[in-house]
Scaffold this active site. Sequence first.
Site, mmCIF file in Angstrom:
data_model
loop_
_atom_site.group_PDB
_atom_site.id
_atom_site.type_symbol
_atom_site.label_atom_id
_atom_site.label_comp_id
_atom_site.label_asym_id
_atom_site.label_seq_id
_atom_site.Cartn_x
_atom_site.Cartn_y
_atom_site.Cartn_z
ATOM 1 N N SER A 86 0.833 -1.202 0.000
ATOM 2 C CA SER A 86 0.000 0.000 0.000
ATOM 3 C C SER A 86 0.868 1.253 0.000
ATOM 4 O O SER A 86 1.691 1.440 -0.893
ATOM 5 C CB SER A 86 -0.952 -0.041 1.199
ATOM 6 O OG SER A 86 -1.904 0.998 1.122
ATOM 7 N N HIS A 195 -7.621 0.259 -1.487
ATOM 8 C CA HIS A 195 -7.470 -0.867 -2.418
ATOM 9 C C HIS A 195 -8.791 -1.439 -2.916
ATOM 10 O O HIS A 195 -8.995 -2.652 -2.948
ATOM 11 C CB HIS A 195 -6.591 -1.957 -1.787
ATOM 12 C CG HIS A 195 -5.317 -1.403 -1.271
ATOM 13 N ND1 HIS A 195 -4.379 -0.798 -2.082
ATOM 14 C CD2 HIS A 195 -4.844 -1.277 -0.006
ATOM 15 C CE1 HIS A 195 -3.391 -0.353 -1.347
ATOM 16 N NE2 HIS A 195 -3.647 -0.618 -0.086
#
Length: 309
Positions: A86, A195
């Site tokens: 991430s 995400h």
Amino acid sequence: MKTAILFPGQGSQKPQMLHELVQHPAIAETLSEVSEVLSLDVRTLDTPEALQSAVSVQLAILTASVATARALQQSGLEPLAVAGLSVGAFSAAVAAGSISLPDAVQLVRFRAEEMERMYPAGYGLSAIVGLSETQVAKLVEAENSKEHPVFVGNINAPRQIVIAGSNEGMELVLQKARAQGARKAERLDVPVPSHCALLQPVADSLRLQLQSISVKDPKPIYLANVTARAVRTAQGVARDLADNIAHGVRWYDATTVARELGCELFLEVPPGHTLSDLAQENLPEIKAHTITPETFNRLLNLAKNEATS
């Protein structure tokens, strides 16, 4: 011994994380560089109060991770690959020489501010342990709706899946996951729906910003979040940095690729330990460790000595 450096994402933060780094000139230089870009002392971002904000969290993680990676690299460690989960992907891109730290700070600040602006409350991430990706995907498909959106997010391990979306949508999936025998099904300390498709507007904006800055080919191999591929071009790094916010992270696949490339030692930089834990669990034949002030010299020597033996 070929080494991969792992860079954690949001959820790994803890108070005082910027005050508990190894003593090394690279650490002090990095803290000063980030503080200059932000026009504030970056060490004020790791208080319990500051860490209530995704902006402070992501900037503090970026700073801690890049500072420690620089300390390792300036001490002679040359990793074969870098991989960041991430927001950790931006740290990995800096360590790979693909983007500058000032550009990474600006991109991460924008990314976090937009995430908070779009979803100030009522959304987040949850983890399900004990069910397969296919099982979780079926649960998500059954519960996802316009009113209560929920999506499959990160694949951390074959039976450790992260979902993203609204609190209501995630709770419906978590309840069914527990009923199907999940060992764990709980919320994570991430208050934004990272995400998944809900953040596509942020990905589109990041793509435009990345087109306006200098992005270089990575020197160590950069392992992508979205495709889990080994990336060797500037275009590939830029694409992954923009896209990963709106797509699931195939972390298990990325670490598997690192192993296939020959990495036998995985070193996770602060503030986390989850990525090294996952690497050791998923790839029991490798060595995985967390860098701390107490382990820094030992692990640095391990990597350097094995590389020359």
